[in-house]
Design a protein around this motif. Structure first.
Motif, mmCIF file in Angstrom:
data_model
loop_
_atom_site.group_PDB
_atom_site.id
_atom_site.type_symbol
_atom_site.label_atom_id
_atom_site.label_comp_id
_atom_site.label_asym_id
_atom_site.label_seq_id
_atom_site.Cartn_x
_atom_site.Cartn_y
_atom_site.Cartn_z
ATOM 1 N N PHE A 24 38.164 41.365 40.440
ATOM 2 C CA PHE A 24 39.282 42.192 39.967
ATOM 3 C C PHE A 24 40.355 41.275 39.413
ATOM 4 C CE2 PHE A 24 43.367 44.263 40.173
ATOM 5 C CZ PHE A 24 43.101 45.535 39.696
ATOM 6 N N ILE A 52 42.261 44.645 34.124
ATOM 7 C CA ILE A 52 43.319 45.523 33.623
ATOM 8 C C ILE A 52 44.417 44.677 32.995
ATOM 9 C CG2 ILE A 52 45.013 47.319 34.168
ATOM 10 C CD1 ILE A 52 43.427 48.033 36.604
ATOM 11 N N GLU A 55 50.992 46.780 32.602
ATOM 12 C CA GLU A 55 52.187 46.998 31.780
ATOM 13 C C GLU A 55 53.251 45.942 32.035
ATOM 14 O OE1 GLU A 55 50.866 48.991 34.021
ATOM 15 O OE2 GLU A 55 52.346 50.077 35.225
ATOM 16 N N MET A 63 48.856 45.894 41.467
ATOM 17 C CA MET A 63 47.452 46.287 41.341
ATOM 18 C C MET A 63 46.608 45.384 42.239
ATOM 19 S SD MET A 63 47.214 46.893 37.267
ATOM 20 C CE MET A 63 48.177 48.188 36.475
ATOM 21 N N ALA B 74 50.589 51.590 40.581
ATOM 22 C CA ALA B 74 49.908 50.317 40.312
ATOM 23 C C ALA B 74 48.989 49.972 41.479
ATOM 24 C CB ALA B 74 50.931 49.203 40.097
ATOM 25 N N GLY B 78 44.825 49.638 41.500
ATOM 26 C CA GLY B 78 44.012 48.565 42.067
ATOM 27 C C GLY B 78 42.985 49.093 43.048
#
Lengths: 362, 254, 73
Positions: A24, A52, A55, A63, B74, B78
């Motif tokens: 990830f 990803i 932003e 995240m 966010a 994840g």
């Protein structure tokens, strides 16, 4: 495994993380680390992971906070201003005992600064960076080979002690190309044991919670002291450094990362002149190789710390050697890189001054 | 005897810390009942916010994570990308979602992230003590606008559902209220549908729940529900703003 | 006859249930509960239809409603 590759430091860092089992990645563009998200954008899906473009750096680190809470090996990267933005999230990961991995391909600061390689983020990296009482395991690569190797070590240490781990590189290391070889066996994330704190399907077990807060009186201190125990173990067991020709040295250069490469050039010049100059390169910046430096202080006349910052690591060197010998500084800053010649000039002056008193005690 | 209602299994059997009349308790129950009825409790991960609902990680009987202020979507992103088979929801207040976390809210919606956001809009900051929220009404008093919100100084309240409805990534957006039993029942339908939206893999869903904070509104719980129906609903019209079923994207006022 | 049970230890006396009950079955007690609130009590079980709306608005899940099985059909 075993193929000789020619790679940019940023690409090596990314590939090293993927081979270490990272599945990830979330990041945001910032120079000079842009190759990392670019590389991960195709490599991560190829490896069956998720990429990803967030932003913001703030979103990216959060995240990671979520992704890492599922027990996966995760990564984010940025450069100095972006790392500042991530500090809140890093602090939360430290507080929630999440073993995230991130890299700072540092540039000149403060503020927007410039996009050249610099070491001005030393304090931010080793002294915490974000709010609260915590530590980050910090590795400083000195070559593209190490850029490729260190992610795996970071994951292993981070997971063992449940702390965030980082690679502190700089724009020079990120952008340079060097040959490297991945010699470690590629990690299959499917074969990694799922940690007993990971979130996911809770069938057949109690619910789990990942959090960094504790409001009941005294509870946060207990949690923090437990973490402090792990920090102590890391300081005892996980120190890494490299020495070159320190055995007979009168003067030892202390430097990490790119400035250590400049020191190697200076050392070569010095040795050619018959000057007994050693080189001590901390590889882990936290934990700092205090014991080894103190030991060395008993045998040498002085140290010359070389940094691409205004004298940050020198504080740790001084603390380590306990004022037993003079510790001098050769500092360039804001993206300037020390040259072997400049360092050579200064080390000659330092050698001439001899052992003498500790500079701070004078 | 037939038991008409029972505590959902998805809610831990603990006493909640919320003030008397606070809407969080009702919203928690609606989320928990939805998880129960859809049979997803054991594969749900919830994200608790910063604010009064920070302790939601103690209340929901599923895996929970509590993170930084405003970053719920966010964190949920994840989680969801790493555990696509899990149901992930983020529970957030108005300061959390519409102020400090606006970027995360809009971008997770823009990405069409397959997560569910439960947005509690009570027009005020709760835990910090009644400061002005991004959704505080014009003229409404708060501790940081003691004379009432003045648009010339403090700007205007934000309508989140309307804002998000402009984004292609959103699949289900509805604004509901809990100011009466009938509205609570409607709100439940919306929350359940938002979870269903995610379970069916359709993408981003958000339910905005108009709620009360009697303590910081400085009024009784009964006056607080009246404030919601008389003051908040005209500013924040109830209805569906985006619906994955039938592809309706226009507001059906209720 | 339907039955409304208010868990005194959980009730915080917000009164929302009293407003939700169309048949005015619930009133606030005049004595403190163990937690220091005036809890709501069912004063007129004979009027209660077991509709459960009081429980719908209770933020503390303090109300449990029972009714006759037949009433469902």
């Amino acid at each position: 495994m075993g193929d000789k590759l020619l790679m940019k430091g940023n690409d090596a860092l990314s590939e090293g993380a993927v081979r270490a089992g990272c599945r990830f990645f979330a990041g945001y563009p910032i120079t000079p680390q842009n190759e990392v998200p670019e590389y991960m954008s195709w490599r991560m899906p190829q490896a069956g992971g998720a990429f990803i473009q967030a932003e913001s750096e703030v979103a990216a680190i959060n995240m990671l906070y979520g992704a890492c809470a599922t027990g996966k090996r995760t990564m984010t990267s940025s450069s100095s201003p972006g790392i500042s933005l991530k500090q809140e999230g890093i602090s939360y990961c430290a507080g929630a005992d999440l073993p995230i991995f991130f890299a700072n391909v540092a540039r000149g600061g403060p503020g927007l600064g410039n996009i050249a390689g610099a070491q001005g983020d030393y304090f931010q990296s080793v002294r915490g960076g974000g709010h609260g009482d915590y530590r980050t395991f910090v590795m400083a690569p000195g070559s593209v080979q190490e850029m490729g190797n260190f992610p795996l070590h970071c994951y292993e240490v981070a997971e063992k002690y449940r702390v965030p781990a980082m690679v502190l590189a700089d724009g020079v290391l990120g952008q340079m190309m060097e040959p490297l070889e991945f010699t470690f066996p590629e990690v299959d994330p499917q074969k990694l044991r799922e940690p007993d704190w990971a979130l996911g399907a809770s069938t057949g077990r109690k619910k789990r919670a990942v959090r960094s807060y504790a409001l009941a009186e005294g509870k946060l201190e207990i949690m923090t002291l437990d973490r402090a125990q792990r920090y102590k173990q890391i300081e005892e067991r996980e120190v890494m450094f490299e020495t070159r020709q320190c055995d007979d040295a009168d003067l030892v250069l202390v430097a990490y990362g790119t400035s250590a490469r400049a020191c190697a050039a200076a050392q070569k010049l010095a040795r050619a002149e018959g000057l007994k100059v050693g080189l001590f390169r901390p590889i882990t910046l936290w934990p700092f190789p205090k014991k080894a430096l103190l030991e060395l202080a008993g045998r040498v006349d002085s140290f010359l710390v070389v940094e691409m910052s205004l004298g940050q690591m020198i504080d740790d060197v001084k603390l380590a050697v306990e004022c037993s010998v003079p510790v001098h500084l050769h500092a360039r800053c804001a993206g300037a890189i020390p040259t072997g010649e400049d360092i050579f000039q200064q080390l000659q002056a330092v050698l001439k001054a001899g052992k003498g008193e500790c500079i701070c005690c004078k | 005897m037939l038991q008409v209602n029972r505590r959902p299994e998805s809610l831990c059997d603990v006493k909640m810390h919320y003030c008397p009349g606070c809407g969080h308790g009702i919203a928690h129950r609606l989320v928990a009942e939805s998880m129960d009825e859809l049979g997803v409790r054991e594969r749900t991960i919830g994200v608790a916010p910063v604010g009064c609902a920070v302790f939601a990680d103690d209340y929901f009987n599923c895996d929970m994570i509590q993170g930084p202020h405003g970053r719920g979507p966010a964190i949920a992103t994840g989680l969801k990308r790493c555990k696509p088979d899990c149901i992930v929801f983020s529970y957030q207040g108005d300061g959390d979602l519409a102020s400090i976390g606006m970027a995360e809210t809009i971008h997770s919606a823009g990405r069409g992230e397959n997560i569910t956001v439960i947005f509690i809009n009570n027009a005020i900051y709760g835990m910090t003590g009644g400061q002005m929220a991004p959704t505080t009404l014009v003229g409404q008093k708060a501790t940081t606008c003691p004379q009432g919100r003045d648009p010339l100084v403090n700007g205007y309240p934000m309508r989140i559902c309307e804002l998000l409805s402009q984004l292609d990534g959103t699949r289900y957006l509805e604004r509901v209220s809990i100011h009466s039993a009938a509205h609570v029942i409607k709100a439940k339908r919306a929350v359940k549908k938002a979870f269903r939206c995610q379970i069916e893999g359709r993408g981003f869903s958000l339910v905005e729940i108009l709620s009360t904070c009697p303590t910081n509104m400085g009024i009784s719980p009964l006056d607080a529900v009246k404030f919601v129906s008389d003051q908040m609903v005209p500013q924040y019209p109830l209805g569906v703003f985006k619906d994955f079923e039938g592809g309706k994207s226009d507001v059906s006022r209720d | 006859m339907p039955k409304v049970i208010v868990d005194e230890a959980r009730c915080k006396g917000c009164e929302l249930c009293t407003a939700a009950c169309a048949r005015k079955c619930l009133v606030m007690s005049t004595t403190f509960s163990v937690t220091g609130y005036y809890p709501s009590v069912c004063c007129a079980p004979e009027r209660c239809t077991g509709c459960g709306l009081c429980a719908q608005v209770c933020p503390d899940l303090a109300i449990t409603v029972f009714k006759e099985e037949k009433a469902k059909k």
